[in-house]
Design a protein around this motif. Structure first.
Motif, mmCIF file in Angstrom:
data_model
loop_
_atom_site.group_PDB
_atom_site.id
_atom_site.type_symbol
_atom_site.label_atom_id
_atom_site.label_comp_id
_atom_site.label_asym_id
_atom_site.label_seq_id
_atom_site.Cartn_x
_atom_site.Cartn_y
_atom_site.Cartn_z
ATOM 1 N N GLY A 1 0.875 -1.336 0.281
ATOM 2 C CA GLY A 1 0.066 -0.415 0.217
ATOM 3 C C GLY A 1 1.307 1.063 -0.257
ATOM 4 O O GLY A 1 -0.340 2.145 -0.230
ATOM 5 N N VAL A 2 2.379 1.027 0.057
ATOM 6 C CA VAL A 2 3.141 2.802 0.305
ATOM 7 C C VAL A 2 3.161 2.738 -1.315
ATOM 8 O O VAL A 2 3.142 2.124 -2.262
ATOM 9 N N LYS A 3 3.158 4.401 -1.662
ATOM 10 C CA LYS A 3 2.708 4.459 -3.421
ATOM 11 C C LYS A 3 4.040 5.148 -3.952
ATOM 12 O O LYS A 3 4.962 5.046 -2.838
ATOM 13 N N ILE A 4 4.454 4.251 -4.776
ATOM 14 C CA ILE A 4 5.878 4.764 -5.300
ATOM 15 C C ILE A 4 5.716 5.909 -6.117
ATOM 16 O O ILE A 4 5.169 5.853 -7.003
ATOM 17 N N LYS A 5 7.483 6.453 -6.085
ATOM 18 C CA LYS A 5 7.477 7.070 -7.172
ATOM 19 C C LYS A 5 9.371 6.964 -7.381
ATOM 20 O O LYS A 5 10.124 7.079 -7.486
ATOM 21 N N GLU A 6 9.191 7.622 -8.862
ATOM 22 C CA GLU A 6 10.852 7.540 -9.063
ATOM 23 C C GLU A 6 11.668 8.510 -8.703
ATOM 24 O O GLU A 6 11.307 9.595 -8.882
ATOM 25 N N ALA A 7 12.833 8.423 -8.597
ATOM 26 C CA ALA A 7 13.044 9.429 -7.751
ATOM 27 C C ALA A 7 15.005 9.650 -7.923
ATOM 28 O O ALA A 7 15.259 8.455 -7.268
ATOM 29 N N ASP A 8 15.315 9.799 -9.093
ATOM 30 C CA ASP A 8 16.864 9.169 -9.192
ATOM 31 C C ASP A 8 17.760 10.115 -9.140
ATOM 32 O O ASP A 8 17.661 11.274 -9.681
ATOM 33 N N TYR A 9 18.788 10.007 -8.160
ATOM 34 C CA TYR A 9 19.775 10.945 -7.975
ATOM 35 C C TYR A 9 20.385 11.839 -8.498
ATOM 36 O O TYR A 9 20.980 13.193 -8.812
ATOM 37 N N GLU A 10 20.738 11.111 -10.124
ATOM 38 C CA GLU A 10 21.562 11.307 -11.206
ATOM 39 C C GLU A 10 20.819 12.280 -11.544
ATOM 40 O O GLU A 10 21.148 12.456 -13.119
ATOM 41 N N ARG A 11 19.372 12.201 -12.069
ATOM 42 C CA ARG A 11 18.984 12.569 -13.001
ATOM 43 C C ARG A 11 17.134 13.253 -11.854
ATOM 44 O O ARG A 11 16.166 13.355 -12.132
ATOM 45 N N PRO A 12 18.114 14.355 -12.034
ATOM 46 C CA PRO A 12 17.647 15.584 -11.819
ATOM 47 C C PRO A 12 15.577 15.432 -11.862
ATOM 48 O O PRO A 12 14.586 16.310 -11.020
ATOM 49 N N GLU A 13 15.744 15.247 -13.222
ATOM 50 C CA GLU A 13 14.159 15.466 -13.695
ATOM 51 C C GLU A 13 13.318 15.271 -13.290
ATOM 52 O O GLU A 13 11.914 15.636 -13.488
ATOM 53 N N THR A 14 13.509 14.006 -12.686
ATOM 54 C CA THR A 14 12.770 12.672 -11.712
ATOM 55 C C THR A 14 12.568 12.656 -10.694
ATOM 56 O O THR A 14 11.603 12.624 -10.409
ATOM 57 N N LEU A 15 12.753 14.306 -10.191
ATOM 58 C CA LEU A 15 12.808 14.936 -8.732
ATOM 59 C C LEU A 15 11.090 15.408 -8.785
ATOM 60 O O LEU A 15 11.036 15.500 -7.675
ATOM 61 N N LYS A 16 11.116 16.182 -10.042
ATOM 62 C CA LYS A 16 9.865 17.199 -10.543
ATOM 63 C C LYS A 16 8.509 15.889 -9.225
ATOM 64 O O LYS A 16 8.337 15.046 -10.722
ATOM 65 N N GLY A 17 7.839 16.839 -8.876
ATOM 66 C CA GLY A 17 6.768 15.750 -8.182
ATOM 67 C C GLY A 17 7.002 14.894 -7.109
ATOM 68 O O GLY A 17 5.594 14.342 -7.453
ATOM 69 N N VAL A 18 7.747 14.764 -6.742
ATOM 70 C CA VAL A 18 8.017 13.451 -5.840
ATOM 71 C C VAL A 18 7.155 14.475 -4.772
ATOM 72 O O VAL A 18 7.255 13.011 -4.325
ATOM 73 N N PHE A 19 7.479 15.137 -4.328
ATOM 74 C CA PHE A 19 7.575 15.800 -3.128
ATOM 75 C C PHE A 19 6.114 16.738 -3.686
ATOM 76 O O PHE A 19 5.782 17.366 -4.352
ATOM 77 N N ALA A 20 5.258 17.221 -2.171
ATOM 78 C CA ALA A 20 4.573 18.358 -2.522
ATOM 79 C C ALA A 20 4.547 18.998 -0.892
ATOM 80 O O ALA A 20 5.119 18.698 -0.375
ATOM 81 N N PRO A 21 3.739 20.221 -1.202
ATOM 82 C CA PRO A 21 3.764 20.905 0.091
ATOM 83 C C PRO A 21 3.198 20.575 1.825
ATOM 84 O O PRO A 21 2.615 19.686 0.948
ATOM 85 N N GLY A 22 3.914 20.146 2.347
ATOM 86 C CA GLY A 22 3.404 19.686 3.740
ATOM 87 C C GLY A 22 3.915 18.345 3.885
ATOM 88 O O GLY A 22 4.204 18.075 4.898
ATOM 89 N N ASP A 23 4.804 17.934 2.803
ATOM 90 C CA ASP A 23 5.263 16.871 2.880
ATOM 91 C C ASP A 23 6.490 16.357 4.527
ATOM 92 O O ASP A 23 7.405 17.376 4.255
ATOM 93 N N THR A 24 6.868 15.573 5.017
ATOM 94 C CA THR A 24 8.689 15.264 5.826
ATOM 95 C C THR A 24 9.209 14.725 5.041
ATOM 96 O O THR A 24 8.759 12.911 4.100
ATOM 97 N N VAL A 25 10.469 15.002 4.838
ATOM 98 C CA VAL A 25 11.064 14.307 3.744
ATOM 99 C C VAL A 25 12.466 13.598 4.555
ATOM 100 O O VAL A 25 13.149 14.258 4.900
ATOM 101 N N LEU A 26 12.145 12.490 4.707
ATOM 102 C CA LEU A 26 13.533 11.853 4.651
ATOM 103 C C LEU A 26 13.859 11.418 3.235
ATOM 104 O O LEU A 26 14.248 10.575 2.848
ATOM 105 N N PHE A 27 15.680 12.440 3.489
ATOM 106 C CA PHE A 27 16.169 11.786 2.458
ATOM 107 C C PHE A 27 17.624 11.517 2.718
ATOM 108 O O PHE A 27 18.337 11.848 3.918
ATOM 109 N N ILE A 28 18.240 10.459 1.950
ATOM 110 C CA ILE A 28 18.912 9.684 2.900
ATOM 111 C C ILE A 28 19.863 9.321 1.790
ATOM 112 O O ILE A 28 19.934 9.792 1.128
#
Length: 285
Positions: free
Chosen positions: A45-72
């Motif tokens: 039931g976890v939501k999955i989003k693509e986020a590749d540190y090497e490809r900044p374009e994949t980071l758009k849309g990963v986060f939303a206002p009010g989110d708490t982000v664990l940045f590993i």
């Protein structure tokens, strides 16, 4: 939402598992480089989003206002600062509520060469204006898994750390700390210096391997240059071999020995003893 980047990595999976014990699955986002490797998380039931540190374009849309982000933090030592800045910039553009970053113990003062990327990332997060929590993690005991198995096979653990001490803790301990921070209100910016309750030496690591297996295992200390060459001969690229050999010199200087007790206080229990971590490494081998 709670967004966990690098969620299919060894630390990330432990964090997601911990979150799902108290947070509804549809409130957790696993941001991953390869969504195909997160199928099991999606099935829970976890939501999955693509986020590749090497490809900044994949980071758009990963986060939303009010989110708490664990940045590993990424593992591309020496080139990850640019990757990290892209993640922070995407989080800032999305107006997240907080960023929780996995840094390194005493990132601002440590002589560890691998800390440079972490210092730069912390500075970029501060400059972004995003409320932050820095989890300055010490060494995972599992970093020494290869040494443990080498000891079992050959009866010798090599290094250049002498009697220097490492306040290691299990990866699960650090994951539990991240879960604790992600699931409670944090007032203002926070920095946690996280390490095991007890610092131990590589000779003591060898003794624990010997006790666990019933076989004689000793630690052999090598000059820095010899240890570096041994790592190269074992197949490590020269930059990695240099980094690991240099870490042993920093261990001698006490860079990884502090035991402030913040990790056990944060997780509400003692950190995992060395003996238990060695036993776990042997079980999983």
């Amino acid at each position: 939402m709670i967004v966990v980047t690098g969620a299919t990595g060894r630390l990330g999976r432990l964090v997601v598992d911990g979150l799902l014990e108290s947070v509804p699955a549809d409130h957790v986002v696993a941001a991953v480089r390869n969504p195909g490797k997160a199928a099991d998380l999606a099935a829970r039931g976890v939501k999955i989003k693509e986020a590749d540190y090497e490809r900044p374009e994949t980071l758009k849309g990963v986060f939303a206002p009010g989110d708490t982000v664990l940045f590993i933090s990424g593992d591309a030592v020496g080139r990850r600062l640019g990757q990290h800045r892209a993640v922070v910039d995407a989080a800032r553009a999305a107006e997240v509520a907080r960023i929780v970053y996995t840094s390194v113990l005493h990132a601002d003062t440590t002589p560890l060469a691998l800390a440079a990327d972490h210092r730069g990332t912390e500075e970029h997060i501060r400059a972004s204006g995003i409320p932050f929590t820095f989890l300055r993690n010490g060494f995972y005991t599992e970093v020494y898994a290869a040494s443990v198995l080498q000891g079992v096979e050959h009866g010798v653990i090599f290094g250049a750390a002498g009697e220097g001490r490492v306040a290691g803790a299990a990866r699960a301990d650090f994951a539990a700390a991240a879960v604790a921070v992600l699931t409670r209100e944090e007032d203002g910016d926070k920095i946690y210096e996280l390490s095991g309750d007890t610092a131990w030496s590589l000779p003591e690591l060898a003794a624990e391997v010997s006790a666990a297996t019933g076989r004689p295992v000793v630690y052999q200390d090598l000059p820095h240059a010899d240890y570096r060459q041994a790592l190269i001969d074992a197949g490590l690229p020269e930059p990695a071999a240099t980094m690991y050999a240099d870490i042993d010199l920093d261990i001698v200087r006490g860079a990884l020995s502090p035991t402030p007790g913040e990790l056990s206080a944060l997780i509400g229990r003692p950190t995992t003893p060395l003996r238990e971590s060695v036993a776990a490494i042997l079980r999983e081998a």
